[in-house]
Design a protein around this motif. Structure first.
Motif, PDB file in Angstrom:
ATOM      1  N   ALA A 113       0.834  -1.208   0.000  1.00  0.00           N
ATOM      2  CA  ALA A 113       0.000   0.000   0.000  1.00  0.00           C
ATOM      3  C   ALA A 113       0.862   1.247   0.000  1.00  0.00           C
ATOM      4  CB  ALA A 113      -0.931  -0.002   1.211  1.00  0.00           C
ATOM      5  N   CYS A 141       2.735   1.441  -3.555  1.00  0.00           N
ATOM      6  CA  CYS A 141       1.864   1.606  -4.725  1.00  0.00           C
ATOM      7  C   CYS A 141       1.022   2.872  -4.675  1.00  0.00           C
ATOM      8  CB  CYS A 141       0.940   0.390  -4.850  1.00  0.00           C
ATOM      9  SG  CYS A 141       1.818  -1.165  -5.124  1.00  0.00           S
ATOM     10  N   ASP A 142       1.086   3.589  -3.575  1.00  0.00           N
ATOM     11  CA  ASP A 142       0.212   4.740  -3.380  1.00  0.00           C
ATOM     12  C   ASP A 142       0.487   5.883  -4.353  1.00  0.00           C
ATOM     13  OD1 ASP A 142      -1.885   6.030  -1.718  1.00  0.00           O
ATOM     14  OD2 ASP A 142      -0.262   7.435  -1.281  1.00  0.00           O
ATOM     15  N   MET A 168      -2.033   4.209  -7.262  1.00  0.00           N
ATOM     16  CA  MET A 168      -3.154   3.330  -6.931  1.00  0.00           C
ATOM     17  C   MET A 168      -3.971   3.846  -5.741  1.00  0.00           C
ATOM     18  SD  MET A 168      -3.381   0.712  -8.948  1.00  0.00           S
ATOM     19  CE  MET A 168      -2.419   0.064 -10.293  1.00  0.00           C
ATOM     20  N   THR A 172      -3.502   3.634  -2.520  1.00  0.00           N
ATOM     21  CA  THR A 172      -3.677   2.480  -1.637  1.00  0.00           C
ATOM     22  C   THR A 172      -3.383   2.779  -0.167  1.00  0.00           C
ATOM     23  OG1 THR A 172      -1.472   1.833  -2.388  1.00  0.00           O
ATOM     24  CG2 THR A 172      -3.347   0.661  -3.361  1.00  0.00           C
ATOM     25  N   LEU A 181      -6.496   3.159   1.779  1.00  0.00           N
ATOM     26  CA  LEU A 181      -7.173   1.856   1.915  1.00  0.00           C
ATOM     27  C   LEU A 181      -6.542   1.044   3.036  1.00  0.00           C
ATOM     28  CD1 LEU A 181      -7.589   0.889  -1.861  1.00  0.00           C
ATOM     29  CD2 LEU A 181      -9.390   1.660  -0.282  1.00  0.00           C
ATOM     30  N   CYS A 192       0.533  -3.950  -7.891  1.00  0.00           N
ATOM     31  CA  CYS A 192      -0.177  -2.878  -7.190  1.00  0.00           C
ATOM     32  C   CYS A 192      -1.687  -3.025  -7.328  1.00  0.00           C
ATOM     33  CB  CYS A 192       0.292  -1.519  -7.698  1.00  0.00           C
ATOM     34  SG  CYS A 192       1.997  -1.129  -7.198  1.00  0.00           S
ATOM     35  N   SER A 193      -2.149  -3.466  -8.479  1.00  0.00           N
ATOM     36  CA  SER A 193      -3.590  -3.708  -8.662  1.00  0.00           C
ATOM     37  C   SER A 193      -4.075  -4.812  -7.742  1.00  0.00           C
ATOM     38  CB  SER A 193      -3.892  -4.080 -10.111  1.00  0.00           C
ATOM     39  OG  SER A 193      -3.678  -2.988 -10.957  1.00  0.00           O
ATOM     40  N   LYS A 216      -4.296  -3.438  -4.211  1.00  0.00           N
ATOM     41  CA  LYS A 216      -5.483  -2.585  -4.112  1.00  0.00           C
ATOM     42  C   LYS A 216      -6.756  -3.430  -4.055  1.00  0.00           C
ATOM     43  CE  LYS A 216      -7.771   1.419  -6.087  1.00  0.00           C
ATOM     44  NZ  LYS A 216      -7.666   2.508  -7.062  1.00  0.00           N
ATOM     45  N   GLU A 227      -9.435  -3.491  -1.006  1.00  0.00           N
ATOM     46  CA  GLU A 227     -10.841  -3.157  -1.240  1.00  0.00           C
ATOM     47  C   GLU A 227     -11.761  -4.305  -0.839  1.00  0.00           C
ATOM     48  OE1 GLU A 227     -10.361   0.021  -4.944  1.00  0.00           O
ATOM     49  OE2 GLU A 227     -10.581  -2.122  -5.401  1.00  0.00           O
TER      50      GLU A 227
END
Length: 154
Positions: A45, A48-49, A55, A57, A60, A116-117, A120, A124
């Motif tokens: 997170a 990748c933010d 992203m 993240t 999140l 990274c996806s 995320k 989520e």
């Protein structure tokens, strides 16, 4: 009477300390898997933010941590108990070494759009569906954990 007095003066953790078994129980193995997933999600997170992945993240992860932090902490305590039992003379140092190794691995893991996806998506899904997502995804690291710790016979 002297024996009772002696037992009374010994700190409780010393009395409760179990003999090393040379393995992790199923619950301890699960805790290790969950702790590693938590570290992966936290470090992912953060990485990748921002640029270049964008992203978003970190927020999140902060929400997941706020929502499930107590559950992660409980798993961390189960794991710590295993380390205290298995490495009674050096548990804190061993934990620090293992945590450092794992954090460094995930902190420096090569990032990509796919990685990274996935981070995320897991964050989520965790926010939407709760702890069950963590428990299910953590199970995928059983082989990785067993490379480090032997599972106790059933």
């Amino acid at each position: 009477m002297l024996l009772l007095l002696t037992l009374y003066l010994i700190p409780e953790p010393v009395l409760a300390q179990a003999a090393p078994r040379g393995c992790f129980s199923k619950a301890e193995e699960n805790a290790e898997q969950i702790v590693r997933l938590g570290l992966r999600l936290r470090e992912g997170a953060t990485g990748c933010d921002g640029q270049p992945w964008n992203m978003h993240t970190q927020d999140l992860w902060d929400q997941v941590d706020q929502k499930l932090g107590a559950r992660f902490a409980a798993q961390t305590q189960i794991r710590r108990g295993a380390f205290v039992r298995e490495f009674s003379d050096d548990a804190d140092n061993r934990l620090e070494m293992w945590n450092g190794r794992i954090v460094m691995y995930f902190r420096h893991h090569p990032l990509s759009e796919v990685y990274c996806s996935e981070v995320k998506t897991q964050l989520e899904q965790t926010l939407k569906s709760g702890w069950g997502v963590i428990a299910r995804v953590a199970k995928t690291s059983v082989d990785e954990v067993r490379m480090d710790y032997r599972a106790c016979p059933k």
